[in-house]
Design a protein around this motif. Structure first.
Motif, PDB file in Angstrom:
ATOM      1  N   THR A   1      40.680  35.583  56.439  1.00 50.15           N
ATOM      2  CA  THR A   1      41.783  36.516  56.604  1.00 50.15           C
ATOM      3  C   THR A   1      41.517  37.740  55.741  1.00 50.15           C
ATOM      4  O   THR A   1      40.960  37.629  54.647  1.00 50.15           O
ATOM      5  N   ARG A   2      41.903  38.905  56.253  1.00 50.09           N
ATOM      6  CA  ARG A   2      41.730  40.152  55.517  1.00 50.09           C
ATOM      7  C   ARG A   2      43.056  40.854  55.408  1.00 50.09           C
ATOM      8  O   ARG A   2      43.928  40.735  56.281  1.00 50.09           O
ATOM      9  N   GLY A   3      43.242  41.583  54.311  1.00 49.45           N
ATOM     10  CA  GLY A   3      44.498  42.299  54.107  1.00 49.45           C
ATOM     11  C   GLY A   3      44.315  43.412  53.093  1.00 49.45           C
ATOM     12  O   GLY A   3      43.227  43.964  52.948  1.00 49.45           O
ATOM     13  N   GLY A   4      45.392  43.723  52.389  1.00 45.35           N
ATOM     14  CA  GLY A   4      45.351  44.798  51.413  1.00 45.35           C
ATOM     15  C   GLY A   4      45.451  46.163  52.052  1.00 45.35           C
ATOM     16  O   GLY A   4      45.978  46.318  53.162  1.00 45.35           O
ATOM     17  N   THR A   5      44.912  47.156  51.385  1.00 42.09           N
ATOM     18  CA  THR A   5      44.928  48.543  51.859  1.00 42.09           C
ATOM     19  C   THR A   5      43.493  49.066  51.886  1.00 42.09           C
ATOM     20  O   THR A   5      42.584  48.440  51.323  1.00 42.09           O
ATOM     21  N   PRO A   6      43.268  50.224  52.533  1.00 43.22           N
ATOM     22  CA  PRO A   6      41.909  50.782  52.519  1.00 43.22           C
ATOM     23  C   PRO A   6      41.370  51.003  51.109  1.00 43.22           C
ATOM     24  O   PRO A   6      40.169  50.869  50.872  1.00 43.22           O
ATOM     25  N   ASP A   7      42.264  51.350  50.182  1.00 40.31           N
ATOM     26  CA  ASP A   7      41.828  51.581  48.803  1.00 40.31           C
ATOM     27  C   ASP A   7      41.646  50.281  48.016  1.00 40.31           C
ATOM     28  O   ASP A   7      40.848  50.230  47.076  1.00 40.31           O
ATOM     29  N   ARG A   8      42.402  49.224  48.391  1.00 34.98           N
ATOM     30  CA  ARG A   8      42.299  47.935  47.702  1.00 34.98           C
ATOM     31  C   ARG A   8      42.287  46.812  48.741  1.00 34.98           C
ATOM     32  O   ARG A   8      43.258  46.075  48.901  1.00 34.98           O
ATOM     33  N   PRO A   9      41.183  46.695  49.457  1.00 33.81           N
ATOM     34  CA  PRO A   9      41.102  45.645  50.479  1.00 33.81           C
ATOM     35  C   PRO A   9      41.055  44.264  49.832  1.00 33.81           C
ATOM     36  O   PRO A   9      40.573  44.096  48.705  1.00 33.81           O
ATOM     37  N   SER A  10      41.551  43.276  50.569  1.00 31.75           N
ATOM     38  CA  SER A  10      41.480  41.886  50.110  1.00 31.75           C
ATOM     39  C   SER A  10      40.910  41.036  51.234  1.00 31.75           C
ATOM     40  O   SER A  10      40.912  41.431  52.404  1.00 31.75           O
ATOM     41  N   SER A  11      40.426  39.866  50.869  1.00 34.30           N
ATOM     42  CA  SER A  11      39.827  38.968  51.845  1.00 34.30           C
ATOM     43  C   SER A  11      39.815  37.562  51.280  1.00 34.30           C
ATOM     44  O   SER A  11      39.735  37.367  50.057  1.00 34.30           O
ATOM     45  N   SER A  12      39.880  36.569  52.174  1.00 37.83           N
ATOM     46  CA  SER A  12      39.767  35.185  51.732  1.00 37.83           C
ATOM     47  C   SER A  12      38.304  34.775  51.533  1.00 37.83           C
ATOM     48  O   SER A  12      38.019  33.625  51.227  1.00 37.83           O
ATOM     49  N   ALA A  13      37.389  35.736  51.711  1.00 38.96           N
ATOM     50  CA  ALA A  13      35.984  35.568  51.334  1.00 38.96           C
ATOM     51  C   ALA A  13      35.696  36.604  50.257  1.00 38.96           C
ATOM     52  O   ALA A  13      35.844  37.803  50.490  1.00 38.96           O
ATOM     53  N   PHE A  14      35.303  36.160  49.073  1.00 40.42           N
ATOM     54  CA  PHE A  14      35.147  37.108  47.976  1.00 40.42           C
ATOM     55  C   PHE A  14      34.018  36.690  47.034  1.00 40.42           C
ATOM     56  O   PHE A  14      33.768  35.511  46.803  1.00 40.42           O
ATOM     57  N   LEU A  15      33.336  37.701  46.532  1.00 42.12           N
ATOM     58  CA  LEU A  15      32.338  37.517  45.492  1.00 42.12           C
ATOM     59  C   LEU A  15      33.002  37.682  44.131  1.00 42.12           C
ATOM     60  O   LEU A  15      33.988  38.401  43.999  1.00 42.12           O
ATOM     61  N   THR A  16      32.459  37.013  43.124  1.00 43.83           N
ATOM     62  CA  THR A  16      32.797  37.346  41.744  1.00 43.83           C
ATOM     63  C   THR A  16      31.510  37.327  40.933  1.00 43.83           C
ATOM     64  O   THR A  16      30.551  36.632  41.266  1.00 43.83           O
ATOM     65  N   THR A  17      31.504  38.115  39.868  1.00 42.79           N
ATOM     66  CA  THR A  17      30.416  38.082  38.909  1.00 42.79           C
ATOM     67  C   THR A  17      30.977  38.528  37.565  1.00 42.79           C
ATOM     68  O   THR A  17      32.145  38.920  37.478  1.00 42.79           O
ATOM     69  N   ALA A  18      30.147  38.461  36.533  1.00 43.78           N
ATOM     70  CA  ALA A  18      30.609  38.776  35.174  1.00 43.78           C
ATOM     71  C   ALA A  18      31.885  38.006  34.856  1.00 43.78           C
ATOM     72  O   ALA A  18      32.804  38.520  34.223  1.00 43.78           O
ATOM     73  N   GLU A  19      31.927  36.740  35.286  1.00 43.71           N
ATOM     74  CA  GLU A  19      33.155  35.934  35.182  1.00 43.71           C
ATOM     75  C   GLU A  19      33.175  35.156  33.867  1.00 43.71           C
ATOM     76  O   GLU A  19      32.227  34.428  33.540  1.00 43.71           O
ATOM     77  N   VAL A  20      34.258  35.304  33.129  1.00 50.17           N
ATOM     78  CA  VAL A  20      34.418  34.612  31.857  1.00 50.17           C
ATOM     79  C   VAL A  20      35.771  33.922  31.828  1.00 50.17           C
ATOM     80  O   VAL A  20      36.816  34.571  32.024  1.00 50.17           O
ATOM     81  N   TRP A  21      35.752  32.606  31.596  1.00 52.66           N
ATOM     82  CA  TRP A  21      36.975  31.823  31.380  1.00 52.66           C
ATOM     83  C   TRP A  21      37.093  31.513  29.904  1.00 52.66           C
ATOM     84  O   TRP A  21      36.127  31.094  29.260  1.00 52.66           O
ATOM     85  N   ARG A  22      38.323  31.685  29.369  1.00 49.86           N
ATOM     86  CA  ARG A  22      38.585  31.332  27.972  1.00 49.86           C
ATOM     87  C   ARG A  22      39.804  30.423  27.878  1.00 49.86           C
ATOM     88  O   ARG A  22      40.751  30.574  28.639  1.00 49.86           O
ATOM     89  N   ALA A  23      39.758  29.493  26.947  1.00 51.12           N
ATOM     90  CA  ALA A  23      40.884  28.562  26.772  1.00 51.12           C
ATOM     91  C   ALA A  23      41.016  28.216  25.297  1.00 51.12           C
ATOM     92  O   ALA A  23      40.098  28.403  24.508  1.00 51.12           O
TER      93      ALA A  23
END
Length: 219
Positions: free
Chosen positions: A197-219
């Motif tokens: 599924t795709r949504g959002g706006t032309p300036d901030r598109p969204s999708s249920s398929a997405f890449l991530t990188t430079a990902e940091v989790w902290r706890a």
């Protein structure tokens, strides 16, 4: 644990084993509560990338969620893994069961994409997982009969929050996000049914398929 507590001055020559255990428990609990209340005290638990792909049928029901992991460092080791959720169960693919099952149980099962969906004990499958991730062109990840592809990167933007709950505990998360316009998955030689599924706006598109990188989790 003993070394850390010794560095903090909690263990002394006159401390008994029982009181040492109580001190350790109290210290760990207090540290955890403090970190949860004050995000600045949280420590990294994972550094890497975690692209995601969620597919839906024509009625809007989720047919699959694929979580791809490239872990550069974590408290449970490093390496690549794939976690596949389908209505018939959960498959966790990787070389290291300790890392792979931690990714599935600590992270994936609590992701908002799976809210309200049944979670079963993951079935671990030992296999090499190859991950090729490029914010310019997309993703190819393969392992254990699973083949994930994403393309047509629509945007690249930073994201950060100190309120990402996992099992009711807030974690801090920062990453670079790349929603994708095309994606597909093959499972055991067959195309996984469903569409993104795709949504959002032309300036901030969204999708249920997405890449991530430079990902940091902290706890």
């Amino acid at each position: 644990m003993g070394t850390a507590l010794g560095a903090l001055g909690f263990l002394t020559a006159t401390t008994t084993p029982a009181s040492a255990s109580a001190s350790a428990s109290a210290s760990a609990s207090a540290a955890g509560d403090a970190a949860n209340a004050n995000p600045a005290l949280r420590k990294p638990i994972l550094v890497g990338a975690n692209p995601g792909l969620q597919l839906f049928d024509s009625s809007g029901a989720c047919t699959a969620y694929l979580s791809t992991w490239h872990v550069e460092w974590s408290t449970h080791g490093s390496g690549n893994a794939l976690v596949l959720w389908r209505p018939d169960g959960v498959r966790a693919v990787g070389q290291d069961p300790n890392l792979t099952l931690w990714l599935a149980e600590h992270f994936v099962r609590h992701f908002p994409e799976l809210d309200g969906l049944p979670w079963t004990t993951p079935r671990f499958q030992r296999s090499t997982v190859q991950v090729r991730l490029d914010l310019a062109s997309g993703l190819r990840a393969q392992g254990g009969g699973i083949d994930v592809r994403m393309a047509e990167v629509l945007d690249r933007r930073a994201f950060a929050t100190d309120q990402f709950p996992l099992a009711g505990v807030d974690h801090s998360l920062s990453l670079v996000l790349g929603p994708c316009g095309r994606a597909e998955a093959h499972v055991d030689g067959r195309v996984q049914p469903g569409e993104i599924t795709r949504g959002g706006t032309p300036d901030r598109p969204s999708s249920s398929a997405f890449l991530t990188t430079a990902e940091v989790w902290r706890a």
